[in-house]
Design an enzyme around this catalytic site. Structure first.
Site, PDB file in Angstrom:
ATOM      1  N   ASN A  13       0.870  -1.165   0.000  1.00 24.01           N
ATOM      2  CA  ASN A  13       0.000   0.000   0.000  1.00 24.01           C
ATOM      3  C   ASN A  13       0.914   1.224   0.000  1.00 24.01           C
ATOM      4  OD1 ASN A  13      -1.773   2.053   0.462  1.00 24.01           O
ATOM      5  ND2 ASN A  13      -2.725   1.129   2.263  1.00 24.01           N
ATOM      6  N   ARG A  77      -2.530  -2.010  -3.573  1.00 22.97           N
ATOM      7  CA  ARG A  77      -3.725  -1.215  -3.354  1.00 22.97           C
ATOM      8  C   ARG A  77      -3.624   0.035  -4.230  1.00 22.97           C
ATOM      9  NH1 ARG A  77      -5.470   2.606   1.609  1.00 22.97           N
ATOM     10  NH2 ARG A  77      -7.618   2.855   0.978  1.00 22.97           N
ATOM     11  N   HIS A 166     -12.634   2.952  -0.163  1.00 22.72           N
ATOM     12  CA  HIS A 166     -12.658   1.899   0.874  1.00 22.72           C
ATOM     13  C   HIS A 166     -13.399   0.669   0.359  1.00 22.72           C
ATOM     14  CE1 HIS A 166     -12.523   5.129   4.320  1.00 22.72           C
ATOM     15  NE2 HIS A 166     -11.286   4.730   4.023  1.00 22.72           N
ATOM     16  N   GLY A 196     -12.577   4.702  10.277  1.00 25.16           N
ATOM     17  CA  GLY A 196     -11.158   4.761  10.626  1.00 25.16           C
ATOM     18  C   GLY A 196     -10.741   6.215  10.650  1.00 25.16           C
ATOM     19  N   ARG A 227     -11.061  15.360   7.666  1.00 21.88           N
ATOM     20  CA  ARG A 227     -11.890  15.784   6.515  1.00 21.88           C
ATOM     21  C   ARG A 227     -13.307  16.125   6.961  1.00 21.88           C
ATOM     22  NH1 ARG A 227     -10.735  10.470   3.177  1.00 21.88           N
ATOM     23  NH2 ARG A 227      -8.756  10.170   4.214  1.00 21.88           N
ATOM     24  N   GLU A 372      -8.236  -5.537   4.716  1.00 23.44           N
ATOM     25  CA  GLU A 372      -8.063  -5.202   3.304  1.00 23.44           C
ATOM     26  C   GLU A 372      -6.885  -5.948   2.700  1.00 23.44           C
ATOM     27  OE1 GLU A 372      -8.465  -1.233   5.002  1.00 23.44           O
ATOM     28  OE2 GLU A 372      -9.093  -0.560   3.011  1.00 23.44           O
TER      29      GLU A 372
HETATM   30  P1  ADP Z   1      -6.772   4.136   8.927  1.00 22.28           P
HETATM   31  O1  ADP Z   1      -7.845   4.845   8.182  1.00 22.28           O
HETATM   32  O2  ADP Z   1      -5.534   4.927   9.072  1.00 22.28           O
HETATM   33  O3  ADP Z   1      -6.562   2.688   8.523  1.00 22.28           O
HETATM   34  P2  ADP Z   1      -7.766   2.965  11.390  1.00 22.28           P
HETATM   35  O4  ADP Z   1      -8.802   2.069  10.820  1.00 22.28           O
HETATM   36  O5  ADP Z   1      -6.555   2.332  11.969  1.00 22.28           O
HETATM   37  O6  ADP Z   1      -7.367   4.101  10.392  1.00 22.28           O
HETATM   38  O7  ADP Z   1      -8.488   3.846  12.519  1.00 22.28           O
HETATM   39  C1  ADP Z   1      -7.786   4.825  13.199  1.00 22.28           C
HETATM   40  C2  ADP Z   1      -8.726   5.479  14.193  1.00 22.28           C
HETATM   41  O8  ADP Z   1      -9.211   4.474  15.103  1.00 22.28           O
HETATM   42  C3  ADP Z   1      -8.050   6.543  15.031  1.00 22.28           C
HETATM   43  O9  ADP Z   1      -8.877   7.674  15.123  1.00 22.28           O
HETATM   44  C4  ADP Z   1      -7.946   5.882  16.388  1.00 22.28           C
HETATM   45  O10 ADP Z   1      -7.974   6.800  17.450  1.00 22.28           O
HETATM   46  C5  ADP Z   1      -9.186   5.029  16.391  1.00 22.28           C
HETATM   47  N1  ADP Z   1      -9.080   4.001  17.440  1.00 22.28           N
HETATM   48  C6  ADP Z   1      -8.207   2.982  17.535  1.00 22.28           C
HETATM   49  N2  ADP Z   1      -8.390   2.303  18.690  1.00 22.28           N
HETATM   50  C7  ADP Z   1      -9.409   2.915  19.347  1.00 22.28           C
HETATM   51  C8  ADP Z   1     -10.058   2.703  20.600  1.00 22.28           C
HETATM   52  N3  ADP Z   1      -9.712   1.723  21.423  1.00 22.28           N
HETATM   53  N4  ADP Z   1     -11.076   3.552  20.933  1.00 22.28           N
HETATM   54  C9  ADP Z   1     -11.427   4.553  20.125  1.00 22.28           C
HETATM   55  N5  ADP Z   1     -10.860   4.813  18.943  1.00 22.28           N
HETATM   56  C10 ADP Z   1      -9.856   4.009  18.547  1.00 22.28           C
END
Ligand code: ADP
Length: 384
Positions: A13, A77, A166, A196, A227, A372
């Site tokens: 990726n 990706r 996504h 995410g 965003r 993914e």
């Molecule tokens: P990406 O789009 O970068 O793949 P992710 O799917 O890893 O993102 O999601 C990242 C988000 O998930 C961040 O905002 C992070 O704070 C949130 N996150 C991860 N663990 C937790 C948790 N235990 N509680 C709340 N939010 C979480």
């Protein structure tokens, strides 16, 4: 004998400022090695450019002791497939050129994808390289959902439509929902909420995507880390005329300084929750950010209920969706009348893929971890 030969897929990726990789066993689903190179090209970053980043990854692969002859395919990706690509595609010189041409639609992402593809093809010249498109799953959107209500000729000439992103995650998660429920995908209407850093919702009817929240770019729809999601385009005209912000400044405002970060100063959801719980003046901003986030999410769930007519399952996935029980609870609170009843106990306990609605809830609510990389690895494996 048609037993699958053992082998691994390297999933890459290559983003604008990072390269993530996983070595995936596409049959068993295990990941013998994964890693990432971040902050590419930044002053404090480890490497100056993508070429150096990929060299670093190649060294990690070599140092791991894993026999690289086991890498039988590379899955890439790719963010934007435009109107050209939707199925996983064997990469040729022509495909690379087309993906590069599609950079117009994804100026931050596709050029980085192309660099990753070109470098990896040199590193692994003897195996198939396969592009898996983030837009692919949404190729099926009906015209009514994919079209913006703007001048038809302008839209056609410039490829202006809703593409969605996504897609690999929405497709994987909706497929997993069917597996978990022991049903055929074609029997199910599903809403997938991928929450995410970026966030998007989709409505999937019988295994086919019929609506999604992201549009021409990944800016439309839900509130995200940085965003804005949906906004009146008139805001842009107004800020241009009154505040003198030019196009690049507006782009930066909406893509990098909006969403949760814009509302309360932090884009990481964990930090937002801490700030909200801490009290004081910063808690006020964090509470507003949380409320706007939840409100938007509820609106989309309601809209997709109407789009689908009957909803069998709602699945939460990605960092926030998988790990923030309060988001799941608050987004669906009070929807008993619409057939959605979350079980507070189930929602707050358990791990991994699971049902979090009550047994009596007509719509099943689930948490389904996305994967993914595995989906890309499986797609690439088809070409081995
Ligand atoms: P990406 O789009 O970068 O793949 P992710 O799917 O890893 O993102 O999601 C990242 C988000 O998930 C961040 O905002 C992070 O704070 C949130 N996150 C991860 N663990 C937790 C948790 N235990 N509680 C709340 N939010 C979480």
């Amino acid at each position: 004998m048609t037993a699958a030969a053992p082998g691994l897929v390297l999933v890459l990726n290559s983003g604008s400022s990072s390269i993530k990789f996983q070595l995936v066993d596409p049959v068993v689903g295990t990941v013998p090695l994964s890693g990432l190179v971040e902050q590419i090209g930044e002053p404090d970053g480890p490497v100056a450019d993508h070429a150096a980043g990929l060299r670093l990854i190649h060294r990690q692969l070599t140092d791991s002791g894993i026999d690289l002859a086991a890498v039988r395919a590379v899955g890439h990706r790719v963010v934007h497939g435009g109107n050209l690509f939707y199925a996983p595609t064997l990469i040729t010189d022509e495909v690379v050129a087309e993906v590069a041409r599609l950079s117009e639609l994804a100026p931050l992402h596709n050029p980085a994808n192309v660099i990753g593809i070109e470098l990896a093809r040199k590193d692994f010249p003897d195996v198939p390289h396969v592009a898996v498109f983030d837009t692919g799953f949404f190729h099926s959107l009906p015209a009514a959902a994919a079209s913006y209500a703007i001048d038809h000729d302008v839209a056609t000439r410039y490829g202006i439509r809703r593409y969605g992103f996504h897609g690999t995650s929405h497709e994987y998660v909706s497929g997993e929902v069917a597996v978990l429920l022991g049903r055929e995908p074609r029997e199910l209407n599903i809403i997938v909420l991928h929450l995410g850093n970026g966030a998007s919702a989709s409505a999937v009817r019988g295994g086919v995507a019929v609506e999604t929240s992201m549009g021409l770019t990944p800016l439309e729809g839900l509130v995200m880390g940085t965003r804005s999601g949906d906004i009146d385009p008139g805001v842009l005209f107004h800020l241009n005329r009154t505040a003198g912000l030019d196009i690049d400044e507006l782009d930066e405002l909406l893509n990098r300084r909006s969403g949760l970060k814009g509302l309360c100063g932090v884009n990481d959801f964990r930090e937002l929750l801490e700030q909200r719980a801490a009290g004081g003046s910063r808690a006020e901003a964090a509470t507003l950010a949380y409320d706007v986030y939840i409100h938007r999410l509820r609106k989309y769930v309601g809209a997709y209920l109407a789009v689908l007519g009957r909803v069998d399952a709602i699945a939460f996935t990605a960092g926030v969706g998988e790990n923030a029980p309060s988001v799941r609870e608050d987004a669906l609170a009070g929807l008993d009348g619409l057939g959605i009843v979350v079980d507070p106990q189930r929602n707050r306990s358990g791990k991994g893929a699971r049902v979090i609605s009550t047994d009596a809830s007509p719509t099943t609510v689930l948490v389904v971890p996305t994967n993914e990389e595995l989906a890309i690895a499986r797609a690439a494996w088809q070409f081995v």
